[in-house]
Design a protein around this motif. Sequence first.
Motif, PDB file in Angstrom:
ATOM      1  N   UNK A   1      -4.160   6.680   0.114  1.00  9.01           N
ATOM      2  CA  UNK A   1      -3.792   5.269   0.108  1.00  9.01           C
ATOM      3  C   UNK A   1      -4.087   4.688  -1.261  1.00  9.01           C
ATOM      4  N   UNK A   2      -3.133   3.950  -1.814  1.00 10.84           N
ATOM      5  CA  UNK A   2      -3.344   3.296  -3.100  1.00 10.84           C
ATOM      6  C   UNK A   2      -2.470   2.046  -3.167  1.00 10.84           C
ATOM      7  N   UNK A   3      -2.794   1.161  -4.103  1.00 12.93           N
ATOM      8  CA  UNK A   3      -1.981  -0.036  -4.306  1.00 12.93           C
ATOM      9  C   UNK A   3      -0.712   0.394  -5.035  1.00 12.93           C
ATOM     10  N   UNK A   4       0.422  -0.001  -4.504  1.00 18.76           N
ATOM     11  CA  UNK A   4       1.693   0.342  -5.133  1.00 18.76           C
ATOM     12  C   UNK A   4       1.779  -0.382  -6.476  1.00 18.76           C
ATOM     13  N   UNK A   5       2.185   0.339  -7.502  1.00 24.68           N
ATOM     14  CA  UNK A   5       2.099  -0.155  -8.879  1.00 24.68           C
ATOM     15  C   UNK A   5       2.878  -1.446  -9.129  1.00 24.68           C
ATOM     16  N   UNK A   6       4.103  -1.546  -8.669  1.00 21.46           N
ATOM     17  CA  UNK A   6       4.869  -2.759  -8.956  1.00 21.46           C
ATOM     18  C   UNK A   6       4.262  -3.977  -8.262  1.00 21.46           C
ATOM     19  N   UNK A   7       3.726  -3.805  -7.056  1.00 21.98           N
ATOM     20  CA  UNK A   7       3.048  -4.905  -6.355  1.00 21.98           C
ATOM     21  C   UNK A   7       1.781  -5.295  -7.105  1.00 21.98           C
ATOM     22  N   UNK A   8       1.045  -4.303  -7.565  1.00 22.92           N
ATOM     23  CA  UNK A   8      -0.193  -4.564  -8.304  1.00 22.92           C
ATOM     24  C   UNK A   8       0.093  -5.451  -9.512  1.00 22.92           C
ATOM     25  N   UNK A   9       1.150  -5.135 -10.246  1.00 20.98           N
ATOM     26  CA  UNK A   9       1.495  -5.913 -11.439  1.00 20.98           C
ATOM     27  C   UNK A   9       1.963  -7.326 -11.082  1.00 20.98           C
ATOM     28  N   UNK A  10       2.731  -7.468 -10.015  1.00 24.35           N
ATOM     29  CA  UNK A  10       3.172  -8.796  -9.558  1.00 24.35           C
ATOM     30  C   UNK A  10       1.966  -9.638  -9.158  1.00 24.35           C
ATOM     31  N   UNK A  11       1.026  -9.040  -8.422  1.00 28.03           N
ATOM     32  CA  UNK A  11      -0.161  -9.773  -7.977  1.00 28.03           C
ATOM     33  C   UNK A  11      -1.017 -10.205  -9.164  1.00 28.03           C
TER      34      UNK A  11
ATOM     35  N   UNK B   1       0.854  -1.187   0.000  1.00 24.15           N
ATOM     36  CA  UNK B   1       0.000   0.000   0.000  1.00 24.15           C
ATOM     37  C   UNK B   1       0.893   1.242   0.000  1.00 24.15           C
ATOM     38  N   UNK B   2       0.711   2.093  -0.995  1.00 25.37           N
ATOM     39  CA  UNK B   2       1.428   3.356  -1.049  1.00 25.37           C
ATOM     40  C   UNK B   2       0.667   4.354  -0.177  1.00 25.37           C
TER      41      UNK B   2
ATOM     42  N   UNK C   1      -8.375  -4.184   2.278  1.00 18.93           N
ATOM     43  CA  UNK C   1      -9.093  -3.753   3.483  1.00 18.93           C
ATOM     44  C   UNK C   1      -8.815  -2.280   3.754  1.00 18.93           C
ATOM     45  N   UNK C   2      -7.562  -1.864   3.623  1.00 21.55           N
ATOM     46  CA  UNK C   2      -7.203  -0.481   3.908  1.00 21.55           C
ATOM     47  C   UNK C   2      -7.657   0.500   2.831  1.00 21.55           C
ATOM     48  N   UNK C   3      -7.889   0.000   1.637  1.00 27.17           N
ATOM     49  CA  UNK C   3      -8.299   0.890   0.552  1.00 27.17           C
ATOM     50  C   UNK C   3      -9.789   0.774   0.258  1.00 27.17           C
ATOM     51  N   UNK C   4     -10.304  -0.441   0.157  1.00 26.64           N
ATOM     52  CA  UNK C   4     -11.700  -0.637  -0.226  1.00 26.64           C
ATOM     53  C   UNK C   4     -12.636  -0.860   0.956  1.00 26.64           C
TER      54      UNK C   4
ATOM     55  N   UNK D   1      -3.347 -14.147  -0.257  1.00 27.51           N
ATOM     56  CA  UNK D   1      -4.503 -13.864   0.606  1.00 27.51           C
ATOM     57  C   UNK D   1      -4.169 -12.783   1.625  1.00 27.51           C
ATOM     58  N   UNK D   2      -3.043 -12.922   2.286  1.00 28.20           N
ATOM     59  CA  UNK D   2      -2.659 -11.940   3.300  1.00 28.20           C
ATOM     60  C   UNK D   2      -2.409 -10.564   2.718  1.00 28.20           C
ATOM     61  N   UNK D   3      -1.668 -10.513   1.616  1.00 27.90           N
ATOM     62  CA  UNK D   3      -1.339  -9.213   1.012  1.00 27.90           C
ATOM     63  C   UNK D   3      -2.569  -8.520   0.444  1.00 27.90           C
TER      64      UNK D   3
END
Length: 186
Positions: A94-104, A78-79, A134-137, A126-128
């Motif tokens: 708060x936003x999903x960090x771009x490189x993590x988003x692409x990996x996921x 989370x950025x 949860x923190x964003x949506x 599941x954890x990530x």
Amino acid sequence: CIRDSYAWDRLGAATQHIIQGGLLIPILRYVDDLFTVLPAVISGIALASMLSIVESFGLVLDPDKTPDPASRMIILGVLVEYIRESTRGPILKLSIEESKRLVWIELLERCIKARRMIKADAEKIAGRLEFAAFNILGSWVRSRTRSLYDHVKRGSPEIDDRTIEDLCWWKDQLSQPQDLHRTVRL
């Protein structure tokens, strides 16, 4: 091992309680990871005080996981950006960090295509996703991680239809980054 996760969770809760009580600093926690947002003027001394408390009961923190205070930080994918506004006060973006988003997305696509997911990947994703979403949506997204935890319990790498449906839902959500942000006024 599940017991190890619970032990880290209890240690994180105890550490959070001690820091909050001793320093009167609001601390957020995810298992054994601790976070806080503080004004820049006190963040340096607060970090030094927290490290001193943790070291006093024998724990050694990984320097790579104990970053210096900053107005922009990535926390478990989370950025978090502290934005100072003059008219109505500061906000957190708060936003999903771009490189993590692409990996996921890549991991989800691979698992959906193969209809297989090893236990370690299921636990990690599941954890990530639960933490980030949860923190964003909001808390309602936890219903979309349940099938992943059930997959872990089953012990088989074969993915059932319900889990495939949830993996596709997550892939669709992550494919729309414009919808994956939240602003919180402090």
